[in-house]
Motif scaffolding. Sequence first.
Motif, short mmCIF file in Angstrom:
data_model
loop_
_atom_site.label_atom_id
_atom_site.label_comp_id
_atom_site.label_asym_id
_atom_site.label_seq_id
_atom_site.Cartn_x
_atom_site.Cartn_y
_atom_site.Cartn_z
N TYR A 28 0.81 -1.21 0.00
CA TYR A 28 0.00 0.00 0.00
C TYR A 28 0.85 1.27 0.00
CZ TYR A 28 -3.85 -3.05 1.40
OH TYR A 28 -4.79 -4.04 1.46
N ALA A 29 2.13 1.14 0.27
CA ALA A 29 2.99 2.31 0.50
C ALA A 29 3.95 2.55 -0.66
CB ALA A 29 3.80 2.09 1.77
N THR A 30 4.35 3.80 -0.79
CA THR A 30 5.40 4.20 -1.71
C THR A 30 6.44 4.96 -0.90
OG1 THR A 30 3.84 4.44 -3.53
CG2 THR A 30 5.96 5.55 -3.78
N ILE A 31 7.67 4.49 -0.93
CA ILE A 31 8.75 5.18 -0.22
C ILE A 31 9.23 6.33 -1.09
CG2 ILE A 31 11.06 4.98 0.77
CD1 ILE A 31 10.43 1.95 1.11
N LEU A 32 9.17 7.53 -0.58
CA LEU A 32 9.64 8.70 -1.33
C LEU A 32 11.13 8.92 -1.11
CD1 LEU A 32 6.67 11.13 -0.62
CD2 LEU A 32 6.99 9.61 -2.58
N GLU A 33 11.57 8.73 0.10
CA GLU A 33 12.98 8.87 0.45
C GLU A 33 13.18 8.31 1.85
OE1 GLU A 33 14.26 12.93 1.77
OE2 GLU A 33 12.44 13.50 0.69
N PRO A 34 14.36 7.99 2.25
CA PRO A 34 15.63 8.01 1.54
C PRO A 34 15.81 6.77 0.67
CG PRO A 34 16.01 7.24 3.76
CD PRO A 34 14.52 7.57 3.64
N GLU A 35 16.71 6.87 -0.26
CA GLU A 35 17.03 5.75 -1.15
C GLU A 35 17.50 4.54 -0.35
OE1 GLU A 35 16.55 5.26 -4.45
OE2 GLU A 35 15.51 7.18 -4.46
N SER A 36 18.21 4.79 0.74
CA SER A 36 18.72 3.68 1.55
C SER A 36 17.58 2.83 2.12
CB SER A 36 19.62 4.20 2.67
OG SER A 36 18.91 5.06 3.53
N LEU A 37 16.45 3.45 2.43
CA LEU A 37 15.30 2.68 2.93
C LEU A 37 14.71 1.83 1.81
CD1 LEU A 37 13.28 1.87 5.07
CD2 LEU A 37 11.98 3.97 4.55
N LYS A 38 14.64 2.38 0.61
CA LYS A 38 14.17 1.60 -0.54
C LYS A 38 15.05 0.37 -0.73
CE LYS A 38 12.40 5.55 -3.13
NZ LYS A 38 12.49 6.30 -4.40
N GLN A 39 16.35 0.57 -0.62
CA GLN A 39 17.29 -0.54 -0.80
C GLN A 39 17.15 -1.57 0.32
OE1 GLN A 39 19.30 -1.00 -3.59
NE2 GLN A 39 19.34 -3.03 -2.66
N GLN A 40 17.01 -1.09 1.56
CA GLN A 40 16.83 -2.00 2.69
C GLN A 40 15.59 -2.86 2.50
OE1 GLN A 40 20.06 -1.84 4.52
NE2 GLN A 40 18.51 -2.59 5.89
N LEU A 41 14.50 -2.24 2.07
CA LEU A 41 13.26 -2.97 1.85
C LEU A 41 13.42 -3.98 0.72
CD1 LEU A 41 10.35 -3.31 2.80
CD2 LEU A 41 9.70 -1.64 1.06
N ASN A 42 14.04 -3.57 -0.38
CA ASN A 42 14.28 -4.49 -1.50
C ASN A 42 15.15 -5.66 -1.08
OD1 ASN A 42 12.72 -3.29 -3.52
ND2 ASN A 42 14.33 -1.82 -3.98
N ASP A 43 16.19 -5.40 -0.30
CA ASP A 43 17.06 -6.48 0.17
C ASP A 43 16.29 -7.47 1.04
OD1 ASP A 43 19.13 -5.21 -1.14
OD2 ASP A 43 20.09 -4.45 0.68
N LEU A 44 15.46 -6.95 1.92
CA LEU A 44 14.68 -7.80 2.80
C LEU A 44 13.69 -8.64 2.01
CD1 LEU A 44 13.99 -8.66 5.68
CD2 LEU A 44 12.50 -6.64 5.83
N LEU A 45 13.02 -8.04 1.04
CA LEU A 45 12.08 -8.77 0.20
C LEU A 45 12.78 -9.86 -0.62
CD1 LEU A 45 9.89 -5.79 -0.98
CD2 LEU A 45 9.17 -7.68 0.50
N THR A 46 13.98 -9.56 -1.10
CA THR A 46 14.76 -10.55 -1.84
C THR A 46 15.12 -11.73 -0.96
OG1 THR A 46 15.63 -8.85 -3.33
CG2 THR A 46 16.88 -10.93 -3.16
N GLN A 47 15.57 -11.45 0.27
CA GLN A 47 15.91 -12.50 1.22
C GLN A 47 14.69 -13.39 1.51
OE1 GLN A 47 17.57 -10.69 4.73
NE2 GLN A 47 19.09 -9.57 3.54
N ILE A 48 13.55 -12.77 1.67
CA ILE A 48 12.33 -13.53 1.95
C ILE A 48 11.97 -14.40 0.75
CG2 ILE A 48 9.83 -13.30 2.30
CD1 ILE A 48 10.52 -10.74 3.95
N ALA A 49 12.03 -13.83 -0.46
CA ALA A 49 11.69 -14.58 -1.66
C ALA A 49 12.61 -15.78 -1.85
CB ALA A 49 11.75 -13.66 -2.89
N ILE A 50 13.90 -15.59 -1.62
CA ILE A 50 14.86 -16.69 -1.78
C ILE A 50 14.58 -17.78 -0.74
CG2 ILE A 50 17.28 -17.30 -1.46
CD1 ILE A 50 17.96 -14.55 -2.75
N LYS A 51 14.31 -17.38 0.47
CA LYS A 51 14.08 -18.34 1.54
C LYS A 51 12.83 -19.17 1.31
CE LYS A 51 13.85 -18.66 6.53
NZ LYS A 51 14.02 -17.95 7.79
N HIS A 52 11.84 -18.59 0.65
CA HIS A 52 10.56 -19.28 0.49
C HIS A 52 10.27 -19.76 -0.92
CE1 HIS A 52 9.40 -18.56 4.61
NE2 HIS A 52 9.94 -17.36 4.49
N GLN A 53 11.31 -20.02 -1.68
CA GLN A 53 11.13 -20.55 -3.03
C GLN A 53 10.87 -22.03 -2.98
OE1 GLN A 53 14.56 -19.47 -5.36
NE2 GLN A 53 13.70 -17.48 -5.83
#
Length: 72
Positions: free
Chosen positions: A47-72
Motif C-alpha cells: 500500500y505504500a510508496t517510499i519517497l525517500e531516503p534511497e537507503s530505505l528503498k534498498q533495505q526494503l528491497n534487500d529484505l524482500l529478496t531474502q524472503i523470496a529466496i528463503k521461500h522458493q
Amino acid sequence: MGFLVNSKKYYGLTQETDVENGKVELTFETESIKDGFPRWLITFADYATILEPESLKQQLNDLLTQIAIKHQ
C-alpha cells in the motif's frame, strides 16, 4: 489498515499530511532504518510508496529478496 494507526507513532511518526485522492504522506524520524523500520514497513508495503531516503528503498528491497529466496 487499523494496525498502522496504533504503531506509526512508535516507529517515529513526526508528520501526517493529506495529499490527494485519499492518500496520506507520513514522515518518520527513526534510528532503526537498517532493521526494525523496514520489517515493520513490509507489513503494508503493498500500500505504500517510499519517497525517500534511497537507503530505505534498498533495505526494503534487500529484505524482500531474502524472503523470496528463503521461500522458493
